[in-house]
Motif scaffolding. Structure first.
Motif, PDB file in Angstrom:
ATOM      1  N   ARG A  45      35.846   0.083   7.810  1.00 59.58           N
ATOM      2  CA  ARG A  45      37.080   0.421   7.814  1.00 59.58           C
ATOM      3  C   ARG A  45      37.807   0.874   9.198  1.00 59.58           C
ATOM      4  O   ARG A  45      38.906   0.334   9.449  1.00 59.58           O
ATOM      5  CB  ARG A  45      37.220   1.797   6.606  1.00 59.58           C
ATOM      6  CG  ARG A  45      37.165   1.064   5.377  1.00 59.58           C
ATOM      7  CD  ARG A  45      37.138   2.167   4.471  1.00 59.58           C
ATOM      8  NE  ARG A  45      37.116   1.817   3.047  1.00 59.58           N
ATOM      9  CZ  ARG A  45      36.722   2.577   1.902  1.00 59.58           C
ATOM     10  NH1 ARG A  45      36.338   3.732   2.348  1.00 59.58           N
ATOM     11  NH2 ARG A  45      36.815   2.004   0.809  1.00 59.58           N
ATOM     12  N   ALA A  82      30.957  -7.060  -2.089  1.00 62.61           N
ATOM     13  CA  ALA A  82      32.065  -6.767  -2.793  1.00 62.61           C
ATOM     14  C   ALA A  82      33.159  -5.424  -1.920  1.00 62.61           C
ATOM     15  O   ALA A  82      34.136  -5.571  -1.948  1.00 62.61           O
ATOM     16  CB  ALA A  82      31.944  -6.380  -4.127  1.00 62.61           C
ATOM     17  N   LEU A  83      32.433  -4.656  -1.661  1.00 64.20           N
ATOM     18  CA  LEU A  83      32.890  -3.224  -1.022  1.00 64.20           C
ATOM     19  C   LEU A  83      33.724  -3.753   0.239  1.00 64.20           C
ATOM     20  O   LEU A  83      34.749  -3.327   0.722  1.00 64.20           O
ATOM     21  CB  LEU A  83      31.879  -2.397  -0.841  1.00 64.20           C
ATOM     22  CG  LEU A  83      31.341  -1.340  -2.204  1.00 64.20           C
ATOM     23  CD1 LEU A  83      30.598  -0.636  -1.790  1.00 64.20           C
ATOM     24  CD2 LEU A  83      32.793  -0.656  -2.683  1.00 64.20           C
ATOM     25  N   ARG A  85      34.546  -6.987   1.207  1.00 64.90           N
ATOM     26  CA  ARG A  85      35.761  -7.560   0.791  1.00 64.90           C
ATOM     27  C   ARG A  85      36.942  -6.672   0.539  1.00 64.90           C
ATOM     28  O   ARG A  85      38.164  -6.836   1.218  1.00 64.90           O
ATOM     29  CB  ARG A  85      35.359  -8.551  -0.140  1.00 64.90           C
ATOM     30  CG  ARG A  85      36.659  -9.280  -0.797  1.00 64.90           C
ATOM     31  CD  ARG A  85      36.210 -10.049  -1.993  1.00 64.90           C
ATOM     32  NE  ARG A  85      35.557  -9.648  -3.120  1.00 64.90           N
ATOM     33  CZ  ARG A  85      36.002  -8.672  -4.191  1.00 64.90           C
ATOM     34  NH1 ARG A  85      37.148  -8.590  -4.070  1.00 64.90           N
ATOM     35  NH2 ARG A  85      35.205  -8.248  -4.968  1.00 64.90           N
ATOM     36  N   GLU A  86      36.835  -5.869  -0.396  1.00 61.95           N
ATOM     37  CA  GLU A  86      37.919  -4.774  -0.753  1.00 61.95           C
ATOM     38  C   GLU A  86      38.320  -3.955   0.166  1.00 61.95           C
ATOM     39  O   GLU A  86      39.572  -3.732   0.220  1.00 61.95           O
ATOM     40  CB  GLU A  86      37.341  -4.079  -1.980  1.00 61.95           C
ATOM     41  CG  GLU A  86      37.147  -4.738  -3.444  1.00 61.95           C
ATOM     42  CD  GLU A  86      36.228  -3.825  -4.133  1.00 61.95           C
ATOM     43  OE1 GLU A  86      35.750  -2.488  -3.903  1.00 61.95           O
ATOM     44  OE2 GLU A  86      35.859  -4.406  -5.135  1.00 61.95           O
ATOM     45  N   ALA A  87      37.432  -3.708   1.290  1.00 62.78           N
ATOM     46  CA  ALA A  87      37.954  -3.088   2.414  1.00 62.78           C
ATOM     47  C   ALA A  87      38.801  -3.904   3.581  1.00 62.78           C
ATOM     48  O   ALA A  87      39.618  -3.201   4.322  1.00 62.78           O
ATOM     49  CB  ALA A  87      36.720  -2.519   3.372  1.00 62.78           C
ATOM     50  N   GLY A  88      38.833  -5.161   3.308  1.00 62.93           N
ATOM     51  CA  GLY A  88      39.869  -5.981   4.130  1.00 62.93           C
ATOM     52  C   GLY A  88      39.087  -6.718   4.937  1.00 62.93           C
ATOM     53  O   GLY A  88      39.738  -7.346   5.900  1.00 62.93           O
TER      54      GLY A  88
END
Length: 247
Positions: A45, A82-83, A85-88
């Motif tokens: 992040r 997945a995490l 990917r979700e973080a951008g």
């Protein structure tokens, strides 16, 4: 044809340095001494927040050593993908083999599903595959976007003949990206010998620790003792020298 430059980094500062030097993409890792492991979500992040014109791909590899993973490691990698990917993040870097040295198709399929359409690179687990041409076709069939390889040799120079053949066979179906031992002294030769369109390298320089108080007795590593008061940092100068040499 212009080259795409990917820099292997292990810090947010490395992402900033790569962006400053004009690189196109970074592969964010932890533990480069182990060949690159999954970085913390906080680091992912922070890196994404620190840069704007460069893509951040993130390696998902739970440990060093071989690329044969048990069910718990696969579940952990699936969650990490997945995490991330979700973080951008802009892409993920994965790899898994069977004990016989083939692409572990069920594991790769699970990780591709977790990536949810993000670009996926298959890392240098490829260099441990028993049949590189069969592995290449398997990755193409799976829909992987890119494969990172030293040509199954000690460095890209020694592996250049195999890389060139992989590039030829891949055509436009998958990107074959040389990586492993690329420097400003050899990058032009590697590109000329392989016909690659993308290149992967690290640009690390030693930097002393800012610690004023130093205790010489304890150490935090294993038997192979890494110096406690020295850092390896990615520098814009190092990245830039390879980019200039490639041109």
């Amino acid at each position: 044809m212009s080259l795409t430059y990917e820099i292997c980094i292990d810090s947010v500062a490395g992402a900033i340095a790569a962006e400053k030097a004009g690189a196109h993409r970074v592969e964010l890792c932890a533990a480069l001494f182990e060949g690159g492991l999954t970085p913390t979500l906080g680091t992912v992040r922070a890196a994404l927040a620190a840069v704007s014109s460069i893509k951040v791909n993130v390696i998902v590899r739970p440990r060093g050593g071989d690329f044969i993973f048990d069910e718990h490691e696969v579940a952990a990698m699936e969650h990490d993908v997945a995490l991330i990917r979700e973080a951008g993040a802009h892409g993920v870097v994965i790899g898994a083999l069977t004990p016989a040295g083939a692409i572990d198709r069920p594991v790769v399929e699970r990780l591709l599903a977790a990536a949810g359409g993000l670009p996926v690179t298959f890392h240098r687990a490829f260099d441990m595959a028993a049949d590189p041409f069969a592995a290449l076709e398997e990755l193409i069939g799976l829909g992987v976007d890119r494969v990172l390889t030293s040509g199954q040799d000690v460095s890209v120079l020694e592996g250049a003949p195999l890389i060139a053949e992989l590039v030829r066979r891949a055509g436009d179906r998958i990107i074959v990206m040389p990586g492993g031992g690329v420097t400003d002294r050899n990058v032009a030769r590697v590109v000329a010998a392989t016909g690659a369109r993308e290149i992967h390298f690290a640009a690390l320089s030693e930097q002393p620790s800012p610690a004023v108080h130093r205790n010489p007795h304890p150490f935090m590593g294993g038997e192979l003792r890494q110096p406690e008061y020295r850092r390896l940092v990615t520098t814009a100068a190092g990245v830039g020298s390879v980019i200039r040499a490639a041109g």
